[in-house]
Design a protein around this motif. Structure first.
Motif, PDB file in Angstrom:
ATOM      1  N   LEU A  24       0.838  -1.212   0.000  1.00  0.00           N
ATOM      2  CA  LEU A  24       0.000   0.000   0.000  1.00  0.00           C
ATOM      3  C   LEU A  24       0.865   1.251   0.000  1.00  0.00           C
ATOM      4  O   LEU A  24       0.560   2.228  -0.686  1.00  0.00           O
ATOM      5  N   VAL A  27       2.105   1.737  -3.577  1.00  0.00           N
ATOM      6  CA  VAL A  27       1.075   2.128  -4.553  1.00  0.00           C
ATOM      7  C   VAL A  27       0.567   3.542  -4.271  1.00  0.00           C
ATOM      8  O   VAL A  27       0.332   4.323  -5.192  1.00  0.00           O
ATOM      9  N   GLY A  31       5.704   6.599  -7.052  1.00  0.00           N
ATOM     10  CA  GLY A  31       5.175   6.734  -8.407  1.00  0.00           C
ATOM     11  C   GLY A  31       5.116   8.180  -8.834  1.00  0.00           C
ATOM     12  O   GLY A  31       5.188   9.096  -8.019  1.00  0.00           O
ATOM     13  N   VAL A  32       4.980   8.337 -10.135  1.00  0.00           N
ATOM     14  CA  VAL A  32       4.984   9.666 -10.729  1.00  0.00           C
ATOM     15  C   VAL A  32       3.741  10.438 -10.297  1.00  0.00           C
ATOM     16  O   VAL A  32       2.635   9.913 -10.304  1.00  0.00           O
TER      17      VAL A  32
ATOM     18  N   ALA B  60      -6.266   0.082  -4.305  1.00  0.00           N
ATOM     19  CA  ALA B  60      -4.803   0.135  -4.417  1.00  0.00           C
ATOM     20  C   ALA B  60      -4.226  -1.259  -4.651  1.00  0.00           C
ATOM     21  O   ALA B  60      -3.295  -1.430  -5.436  1.00  0.00           O
ATOM     22  N   LEU B  61      -4.788  -2.265  -3.985  1.00  0.00           N
ATOM     23  CA  LEU B  61      -4.282  -3.631  -4.177  1.00  0.00           C
ATOM     24  C   LEU B  61      -4.580  -4.137  -5.591  1.00  0.00           C
ATOM     25  O   LEU B  61      -3.768  -4.840  -6.193  1.00  0.00           O
ATOM     26  N   TYR B  64      -2.115  -2.506  -7.799  1.00  0.00           N
ATOM     27  CA  TYR B  64      -0.817  -3.161  -7.604  1.00  0.00           C
ATOM     28  C   TYR B  64      -0.734  -4.449  -8.426  1.00  0.00           C
ATOM     29  O   TYR B  64       0.300  -4.753  -9.025  1.00  0.00           O
ATOM     30  N   LYS B  65      -1.862  -5.185  -8.463  1.00  0.00           N
ATOM     31  CA  LYS B  65      -1.899  -6.442  -9.228  1.00  0.00           C
ATOM     32  C   LYS B  65      -1.630  -6.166 -10.707  1.00  0.00           C
ATOM     33  O   LYS B  65      -0.859  -6.886 -11.345  1.00  0.00           O
ATOM     34  N   GLN B  68       2.036  -5.210 -11.093  1.00  0.00           N
ATOM     35  CA  GLN B  68       2.914  -6.368 -10.932  1.00  0.00           C
ATOM     36  C   GLN B  68       2.885  -7.265 -12.165  1.00  0.00           C
ATOM     37  O   GLN B  68       3.917  -7.790 -12.583  1.00  0.00           O
ATOM     38  N   ILE B  77       7.311   2.639 -15.426  1.00  0.00           N
ATOM     39  CA  ILE B  77       7.313   3.824 -14.563  1.00  0.00           C
ATOM     40  C   ILE B  77       5.887   3.928 -14.047  1.00  0.00           C
ATOM     41  O   ILE B  77       4.948   4.047 -14.831  1.00  0.00           O
ATOM     42  N   THR B  78       5.724   3.844 -12.741  1.00  0.00           N
ATOM     43  CA  THR B  78       4.369   3.770 -12.199  1.00  0.00           C
ATOM     44  C   THR B  78       3.816   5.159 -11.874  1.00  0.00           C
ATOM     45  O   THR B  78       4.568   6.092 -11.599  1.00  0.00           O
ATOM     46  N   TRP B 204      10.613  -4.230  -6.484  1.00  0.00           N
ATOM     47  CA  TRP B 204       9.672  -3.170  -6.812  1.00  0.00           C
ATOM     48  C   TRP B 204      10.130  -2.479  -8.104  1.00  0.00           C
ATOM     49  O   TRP B 204      11.320  -2.525  -8.440  1.00  0.00           O
TER      50      TRP B 204
END
Lengths: 80, 218
Positions: A24, A27, A31-32, B60-61, B64-65, B68, B77-78, B204
């Protein structure tokens, strides 16, 4: 299998909590953040919006949801 | 009236590596908008979705999935969750403006992942005789801890190609840039040489090594 489920099935409870918090944290905090976007922090969660019209409508909606269910997000913030 | 549908952005990838068939937050199909040699992966989501507010943990999870699944095979680039674009044209405009930066960023982190080491610094042993002595004591312990970690990381070369660190609440966090496929070797080396007083996480996406990111180098 989603990563969070995999963690839950293979790790002790304390590690599960820690791993979920790490996920968490990445996320929500890594990040940008797009230049020119507007970041609004509600109950410790940064919401990133692109475009002022989105901000005006979304904040109102988000605030309604947050008011109803602030407990969950606050609890996460406290755990961290 | 139904709330407007926006584009929830997950990450930027090279246009040669656009994955197919991913399901996004709230069940929308992940699509890509390509421009300037990069592509932005997004999925549609209603602006008022509770996954962006009261159920943000669940949202958010799910994000993330998606990340990933892409990151497993590609450099990414996230975007920080939740980043919403008003429409597809807004994404194209953003890529026209920042495409060059994203291409440079992807080239910089190509073939690498980020491993993180968190070293907690317990402050119960700190000198509490005064505010100043407490701060000095914590600072001293922090320096000693960081020095120990640096030494440990030096023994993990060549896996750790680059490293940065940040002093954060409760300890130090070190970010190591590690070639894909070497993350387990890096983890094992650290765990076998340290005294177990730290926590290793990853792999990560290497966001700490992009030009604009600046964990302090305390």
């Amino acid at each position: 299998m989603p990563v969070s489920e995999k963690i839950a099935k293979t790790a002790p409870r304390e590690e599960v909590d820690l791993s979920l918090l790490e996920i968490l944290d990445h996320v929500l905090n890594a990040g940008v953040v797009v230049h020119g976007s507007i970041v609004i922090s509600l109950a410790g969660v940064d919401l990133v919006y692109l475009g002022l019209n989105v901000v005006l409508t979304s904040v109102e909606t988000a605030l309604r949801h947050i008011d109803k269910n602030a407990g969950e997000v606050s609890r996460l913030a406290r755990q961290k | 009236m139904a709330p407007p549908v926006r584009s929830l952005a997950y990450c930027i990838v090279s246009t040669t590596e656009i994955p197919q068939g991913l399901v996004g937050v709230g069940g929308g199909e992940v699509f890509s908008i390509a421009s300037e040699g990069v592509a932005c992966l997004c999925s549609p989501i209603e602006e008022g979705s509770s996954l962006l507010s009261s159920r943000v943990k669940e949202g958010a999870l799910a994000a993330y999935k998606v990340i990933q699944d892409v990151f497993a095979e590609n450099d990414v680039i996230t975007f920080r969750f939740p980043t919403l674009f008003v429409d597809e044209e807004a994404i194209r405009a953003h890529l026209r403006e920042k495409g060059n930066d994203y291409r440079e960023g992807l080239a910089r982190i190509a073939g690498h992942v980020q491993m993180e080491v968190f070293l907690p610094i317990a402050d119960e042993k700190a000198d509490r005789s005064s505010g100043t002595s407490y701060l000095k004591s914590v600072q001293k312990r922090g320096k000693a801890a960081k020095s120990g970690l640096d030494e440990l990381l030096a023994r993990c070369r060549p896996e750790a190609r680059d490293a940065k660190s940040r002093h954060e609440k409760g300890g130090f966090r070190v970010y190591a840039l590690v070639p894909r496929g070497c993350d387990m070797v890096f983890r094992r080396k650290l765990e076998s040489q340290g005294d177990g007083a730290f926590r290793v996480s990853g792999p990560w996406p290497p966001m700490a090594f992009l030009p604009e990111s600046d964990p302090d180098t305390a």
